[in-house]
Design an enzyme around this catalytic site. Structure first.
Site, PDB file in Angstrom:
ATOM      1  N   GLY A  12      -2.013  39.608  11.375  1.00  0.00           N
ATOM      2  CA  GLY A  12      -0.828  40.021  10.620  1.00  0.00           C
ATOM      3  C   GLY A  12      -0.690  41.527  10.697  1.00  0.00           C
ATOM      4  O   GLY A  12      -0.225  42.176   9.769  1.00  0.00           O
ATOM      5  N   ARG A  46       2.099  37.823  16.750  1.00  0.00           N
ATOM      6  CA  ARG A  46       2.658  37.123  17.911  1.00  0.00           C
ATOM      7  C   ARG A  46       3.420  38.038  18.863  1.00  0.00           C
ATOM      8  O   ARG A  46       3.386  37.861  20.064  1.00  0.00           O
ATOM      9  CB  ARG A  46       3.561  35.991  17.452  1.00  0.00           C
ATOM     10  CG  ARG A  46       2.758  34.933  16.722  1.00  0.00           C
ATOM     11  CD  ARG A  46       3.501  33.647  16.601  1.00  0.00           C
ATOM     12  NE  ARG A  46       3.807  33.081  17.896  1.00  0.00           N
ATOM     13  CZ  ARG A  46       3.949  31.780  18.107  1.00  0.00           C
ATOM     14  NH1 ARG A  46       3.780  30.938  17.116  1.00  0.00           N
ATOM     15  NH2 ARG A  46       4.249  31.328  19.298  1.00  0.00           N
ATOM     16  N   VAL A  86      -2.366  32.309  16.811  1.00  0.00           N
ATOM     17  CA  VAL A  86      -3.569  31.888  16.064  1.00  0.00           C
ATOM     18  C   VAL A  86      -3.977  30.440  16.322  1.00  0.00           C
ATOM     19  O   VAL A  86      -5.098  30.038  16.023  1.00  0.00           O
ATOM     20  CB  VAL A  86      -3.401  32.095  14.535  1.00  0.00           C
ATOM     21  CG1 VAL A  86      -3.271  33.566  14.202  1.00  0.00           C
ATOM     22  CG2 VAL A  86      -2.240  31.297  13.976  1.00  0.00           C
ATOM     23  N   ASP A 177      -7.765  40.362  -4.981  1.00  0.00           N
ATOM     24  CA  ASP A 177      -6.863  40.414  -6.129  1.00  0.00           C
ATOM     25  C   ASP A 177      -6.722  41.908  -6.395  1.00  0.00           C
ATOM     26  O   ASP A 177      -7.627  42.517  -6.960  1.00  0.00           O
ATOM     27  CB  ASP A 177      -7.444  39.698  -7.342  1.00  0.00           C
ATOM     28  CG  ASP A 177      -6.449  39.693  -8.501  1.00  0.00           C
ATOM     29  OD1 ASP A 177      -5.822  40.748  -8.742  1.00  0.00           O
ATOM     30  OD2 ASP A 177      -6.292  38.647  -9.155  1.00  0.00           O
ATOM     31  N   HIS A 178      -5.635  42.488  -5.943  1.00  0.00           N
ATOM     32  CA  HIS A 178      -5.589  43.957  -5.937  1.00  0.00           C
ATOM     33  C   HIS A 178      -5.656  44.551  -7.347  1.00  0.00           C
ATOM     34  O   HIS A 178      -5.982  45.718  -7.501  1.00  0.00           O
ATOM     35  CB  HIS A 178      -4.389  44.476  -5.148  1.00  0.00           C
ATOM     36  CG  HIS A 178      -3.076  44.362  -5.856  1.00  0.00           C
ATOM     37  ND1 HIS A 178      -2.421  43.177  -6.021  1.00  0.00           N
ATOM     38  CD2 HIS A 178      -2.304  45.299  -6.467  1.00  0.00           C
ATOM     39  CE1 HIS A 178      -1.293  43.391  -6.685  1.00  0.00           C
ATOM     40  NE2 HIS A 178      -1.195  44.665  -6.980  1.00  0.00           N
ATOM     41  N   LYS A 182      -7.785  48.266  -9.451  1.00  0.00           N
ATOM     42  CA  LYS A 182      -7.116  49.309 -10.239  1.00  0.00           C
ATOM     43  C   LYS A 182      -8.102  49.997 -11.183  1.00  0.00           C
ATOM     44  O   LYS A 182      -8.930  49.342 -11.819  1.00  0.00           O
ATOM     45  CB  LYS A 182      -5.940  48.712 -11.026  1.00  0.00           C
ATOM     46  CG  LYS A 182      -4.827  48.206 -10.103  1.00  0.00           C
ATOM     47  CD  LYS A 182      -3.610  47.746 -10.882  1.00  0.00           C
ATOM     48  CE  LYS A 182      -2.638  47.004  -9.976  1.00  0.00           C
ATOM     49  NZ  LYS A 182      -1.402  47.706  -9.693  1.00  0.00           N
ATOM     50  N   GLU A 216       7.620  43.887 -14.744  1.00  0.00           N
ATOM     51  CA  GLU A 216       8.218  44.448 -13.527  1.00  0.00           C
ATOM     52  C   GLU A 216       9.708  44.626 -13.712  1.00  0.00           C
ATOM     53  O   GLU A 216      10.366  43.809 -14.343  1.00  0.00           O
ATOM     54  CB  GLU A 216       7.956  43.533 -12.333  1.00  0.00           C
ATOM     55  CG  GLU A 216       6.482  43.404 -12.025  1.00  0.00           C
ATOM     56  CD  GLU A 216       6.244  42.859 -10.634  1.00  0.00           C
ATOM     57  OE1 GLU A 216       6.237  43.677  -9.704  1.00  0.00           O
ATOM     58  OE2 GLU A 216       6.112  41.636 -10.488  1.00  0.00           O
ATOM     59  N   ASP A 235       2.310  33.326  -9.149  1.00  0.00           N
ATOM     60  CA  ASP A 235       2.273  34.640  -8.502  1.00  0.00           C
ATOM     61  C   ASP A 235       1.439  35.648  -9.293  1.00  0.00           C
ATOM     62  O   ASP A 235       0.808  36.522  -8.702  1.00  0.00           O
ATOM     63  CB  ASP A 235       3.715  35.151  -8.340  1.00  0.00           C
ATOM     64  CG  ASP A 235       3.813  36.442  -7.533  1.00  0.00           C
ATOM     65  OD1 ASP A 235       3.194  36.511  -6.456  1.00  0.00           O
ATOM     66  OD2 ASP A 235       4.516  37.373  -7.974  1.00  0.00           O
ATOM     67  N   HIS A 240      -3.891  37.543 -11.205  1.00  0.00           N
ATOM     68  CA  HIS A 240      -4.081  38.824 -11.901  1.00  0.00           C
ATOM     69  C   HIS A 240      -4.358  38.650 -13.403  1.00  0.00           C
ATOM     70  O   HIS A 240      -5.296  39.219 -13.938  1.00  0.00           O
ATOM     71  CB  HIS A 240      -2.854  39.727 -11.726  1.00  0.00           C
ATOM     72  CG  HIS A 240      -2.402  39.879 -10.302  1.00  0.00           C
ATOM     73  ND1 HIS A 240      -3.283  40.040  -9.268  1.00  0.00           N
ATOM     74  CD2 HIS A 240      -1.158  39.895  -9.745  1.00  0.00           C
ATOM     75  CE1 HIS A 240      -2.593  40.157  -8.125  1.00  0.00           C
ATOM     76  NE2 HIS A 240      -1.315  40.067  -8.392  1.00  0.00           N
ATOM     77  N   LYS A 341       8.663  48.936 -15.523  1.00  0.00           N
ATOM     78  CA  LYS A 341       7.502  48.585 -14.694  1.00  0.00           C
ATOM     79  C   LYS A 341       6.254  49.167 -15.352  1.00  0.00           C
ATOM     80  O   LYS A 341       6.078  50.389 -15.385  1.00  0.00           O
ATOM     81  CB  LYS A 341       7.688  49.175 -13.285  1.00  0.00           C
ATOM     82  CG  LYS A 341       6.461  49.127 -12.386  1.00  0.00           C
ATOM     83  CD  LYS A 341       6.164  47.764 -11.840  1.00  0.00           C
ATOM     84  CE  LYS A 341       4.854  47.746 -11.059  1.00  0.00           C
ATOM     85  NZ  LYS A 341       4.359  46.385 -10.802  1.00  0.00           N
TER      86      LYS A 341
HETATM   87  C1  BG6 Z   1       1.684  40.837  -6.382  1.00  0.00           C
HETATM   88  C2  BG6 Z   1       2.810  39.876  -6.594  1.00  0.00           C
HETATM   89  O1  BG6 Z   1       0.456  40.150  -6.377  1.00  0.00           O
HETATM   90  O2  BG6 Z   1       1.659  41.800  -7.418  1.00  0.00           O
HETATM   91  C3  BG6 Z   1       4.130  40.615  -6.681  1.00  0.00           C
HETATM   92  O3  BG6 Z   1       2.864  38.933  -5.543  1.00  0.00           O
HETATM   93  C4  BG6 Z   1       4.053  41.725  -7.698  1.00  0.00           C
HETATM   94  O4  BG6 Z   1       5.185  39.706  -6.992  1.00  0.00           O
HETATM   95  C5  BG6 Z   1       2.828  42.592  -7.480  1.00  0.00           C
HETATM   96  O5  BG6 Z   1       5.223  42.491  -7.599  1.00  0.00           O
HETATM   97  C6  BG6 Z   1       2.653  43.603  -8.605  1.00  0.00           C
HETATM   98  O6  BG6 Z   1       1.636  44.497  -8.272  1.00  0.00           O
HETATM   99  P1  BG6 Z   1       1.619  45.975  -8.822  1.00  0.00           P
HETATM  100  O7  BG6 Z   1       0.356  46.566  -8.310  1.00  0.00           O
HETATM  101  O8  BG6 Z   1       2.853  46.641  -8.321  1.00  0.00           O
HETATM  102  O9  BG6 Z   1       1.644  45.861 -10.328  1.00  0.00           O
END
Ligand code: BG6
Length: 491
Positions: A12, A46, A86, A177-178, A182, A216, A235, A240, A341
Site C-alpha cells: 500500500g 499495483r 498481492v 491503534d494510533h 498519543k 470530530e 470505527d 480507540h 475537534k
Molecule cells: C481513525 C478513524 O481511526 O481515527 C477516523 O478511522 C478518525 O474516522 C480518526 O477520523 C481520528 O484520529 P485523530 O488522531 O485525528 O483523532
C-alpha cells in the site's frame, strides 16, 4: 549506537496513509538518527511506478516539514518501488530477490518489517505468501505491522488473526491503534500509577462516573466507502475508545512492561458487562448528521447511499463488572460533524457526603450544592490536565465556588514531540509492542461491540437526528440525565 537496522516492505506504498503518515514519520526517525545508512524501504502497490516517480512522491510527502533538500534526497534514495499483485505468487519471488539485494547493499542483517497499509481483505493473502514464498528471514527479526480495521466483527477478526498467526507468532504482530501512540493517552498510566492521590481514589467508592469524548468536526471526507460500511461504533469505539477505557480501568501491572500491561488490559476488557438486546436500546444511542447550511446531510454525501443507516455518532454507557468498578458508569461518545475537534477524558468524583456549608434552611434551591471534583485529561488539541475543586469565595462571609487548576504541556515541547506514527514505528523497530493492541484485547472488544451492532442492524433508526456543529442527538444527554449525571463538556 541508536541506529536501527531494517528493511521495511510497505504494502500500500502509494496510498494515502503511507504518504500522510508513514513517510513523514520515517523521515523524522532519519533526522533523529534512529535510521541512518542501514535501512531501506520497498513500497509496493499495483500501479507501475518507477523508482524516480516514487522518490518524487516521497519528497512531496515531506513538503510540509520544510526540511533540508539534500537530507530529503539522501533519505529518498533508500526507497524502492515494486509493482506488486498481492495474489500472484510469482510477484513475491521478485520481491524476495529485491529484498535480498537490498539486504546485501545496505547491510540489513535479515531484519524485516512488513507494513500492511492497504485494504484489509488482502492481509491474509499477503501473510500467507510471505511464508509460502519464503520471504521471512531466519537470521534477523520478522515483524508485521497491521493497520486498522482489524476485522469487521469478532468472527472476521478471528479469521484474519488465524491467517496471520499461520505465518507470524503473536509477538511478531503489531496491530496499530494510533491513539496508543498519543502523548496524553500514554500519560494515563503515568498519572495513575505515579500519584497516590489518584490511584487511591481510582475506584467506585470515590468516582461517580467517567466520560470519554472523541469529537470530530469534519464529515467522512474521502473515506465514504469505508466509513459507510463501518460507522462510528466500529470505527472509533471498538478500537480507540475501548483501548482508552482499558488503560483507565486496568489494575496496576506488576511491572510497566508489555506483557504485564497486556494482562491487566485483557482483564479489564473481559469485565465489560455484555448487554442484552433490550439493554442495548437503553444504554447506547446512535446518530447520523442532518444538513445544515452548506453542509450536506450524511445520506447526501458523495458515495453514500441515500437510505444509509450508518451511525456517524454513538454515545453509550459502559459498565465494568468487577470489584473496583461495579456501579460506575463509563460514558463514551464520538461522532463526525460535531461541535469541535478534540479528545478528552473527564473523571467525575463523588460529591462530599454532607455539604456542611449548606445550612441555610431557607435555601430550598440547589445553588449551594458543592460541585463534584473533576479531573480532566486533555488529549488533543490541548495536551494537559485540569482539576476542578471547590474553594472559598474571596471576601467577607462564607460561600464556596468551583475553581480550576490547569496544566498544559509546554507548546514548544509538544510541537517537537513525536507524532503517534513516529513513536509507534520507533517502538516496532525496537521490538516493543506495548502500545499496540494484542489479539485478546481485540477479541473482547469485538465481542462487546458485536451485540450493539447486531441490535442496531435489526432495528431501523430514525435518521438523521442531529445537527452539524452540535454534540449529537438529545438522547445522548438524556442517557446521563437518567442517572442524575451530565456531560462535563457541553458545546
Ligand atoms: C481513525 C478513524 O481511526 O481515527 C477516523 O478511522 C478518525 O474516522 C480518526 O477520523 C481520528 O484520529 P485523530 O488522531 O485525528 O483523532
Amino acid at each position: 549506537s541508536k541506529e536501527k537496522i531494517a528493511l521495511f516492505t510497505i504494502f500500500g506504498g502509494t496510498g494515502d496513509l503511507a504518504q500522510r503518515k508513514l513517510y513523514p514519520s520515517l523521515f523524522k526517525l532519519y533526522q533523529k538518527g534512529y535510521l541512518q545508512d542501514h535501512f531501506a524501504v520497498i513500497g509496493t502497490a499495483r500501479r507501475p511506478w518507477t523508482d524516480e516517480h516514487y522518490h518524487e512522491i516521497i519528497t512531496d510527502s515531506l513538503a510540509s516539514l520544510d526540511a533540508d533538500a539534500e537530507k530529503v534526497k539522501a533519505f529518498a534514495s533508500h526507497f524502492y518501488y515494486q509493482s506488486h499483485d498481492v495474489t500472484d505468487a510469482q510477484h513475491y519471488v521478485t520481491l524476495k530477490r529485491l529484498s535480498e539485494t537490498l539486504d546485501a547493499q545496505y547491510g540489513l542483517q535479515g531484519n524485516r518489517i512488513f507494513y500492511l497499509a492497504m485494504a484489509p481483505n488482502f492481509f491474509g493473502t499477503i501473510a500467507q505468501h510471505l511464508k509460502s514464498e519464503n520471504i521471512l528471514t531466519n537470521n534477523g527479526f520478522n515483524r508485521v505491522i497491521i493497520e486498522k480495521p482489524f476485522g469487521h466483527d469478532f468472527e472476521s477478526a478471528k479469521v484474519l488473526n488465524d491467517e496471520l498467526t499461520a505465518t507470524f507468532d503473536e509477538n511478531q504482530v503489531y496491530r496499530i491503534d494510533h491513539y496508543l501512540g498519543k502523548e496524553m493517552i500514554q500519560n494515563i498510566s503515568a498519572i495513575r500509577f505515579g500519584n497516590n492521590i489518584w490511584e487511591f481514589l481510582w475506584n467506585n467508592r470515590y468516582i461517580s462516573n467517567v466520560q470519554i469524548t472523541l469529537s470530530e468536526k469534519l464529515g467522512v471526507e474521502e473515506r465514504a466507502v469505508y466509513y459507510d460500511n463501518s460507522g462510528a461504533l466500529r470505527d472509533m469505539v471498538q478500537n480507540h475508545i475501548l483501548q482508552i477505557l482499558s488503560l483507565l480501568t486496568m489494575d496496576q501491572p506488576v511491572e510497566f512492561t508489555e506483557n504485564d500491561i497486556n494482562i491487566e488490559k485483557v482483564k479489564a476488557l473481559r469485565s465489560l458487562r455484555p448487554y442484552t438486546p433490550a439493554e442495548v436500546a437503553d444504554n447506547f444511542v446512535r446518530g447520523q448528521y442532518a444538513a445544515d447550511g452548506d453542509i450536506k446531510d450524511y445520506r447526501s454525501e458523495d458515495k453514500i447511499s441515500p437510505d444509509s443507516n450508518t451511525d456517524t455518532f454513538v454515545a453509550g454507557k459502559v459498565m465494568i463488572d468487577n470489584f473496583r468498578w461495579s456501579g460506575v458508569p463509563f460514558y463514551v461518545r464520538t461522532g463526525k460533524r460535531l461541535a469541535d475537534k478534540f479528545t478528552r477524558i473527564d473523571v467525575v468524583f463523588k460529591r462530599p457526603i454532607v455539604n456542611i456549608f449548606n445550612h441555610d434552611n431557607n435555601a430550598s434551591d440547589s445553588t449551594n450544592e458543592l460541585a463534584p471534583n473533576v479531573l480532566t485529561i486533555n488529549v488533543e488539541p490541548t495536551e494537559g490536565f485540569e482539576l476542578r475543586m471547590n474553594a472559598k469565595c474571596v471576601g467577607q462571609g462564607f460561600a464556596t465556588t468551583p475553581i480550576q487548576l490547569d496544566y498544559d504541556h509546554d507548546s514548544e515541547a509538544t510541537a517537537n514531540s513525536p507524532e503517534a506514527y513516529e513513536r509507534l514505528l520507533h517502538d516496532a523497530l525496537n521490538g516493543d509492542a506495548t502500545n499496540f493492541t494484542h489479539w485478546q484485547e481485540v477479541a473482547y472488544s469485538w465481542k462487546f461491540v458485536d451485540v450493539i451492532q447486531k441490535y442496531w442492524d435489526e432495528h431501523t433508526p430514525d435518521f438523521p437526528n442531529y445537527r452539524p456543529g452540535t454534540m449529537g442527538p438529545a438522547a445522548s444527554d438524556e442517557l446521563l440525565k437518567r442517572d442524575g449525571n451530565e456531560w462535563v463538556y457541553k458545546e
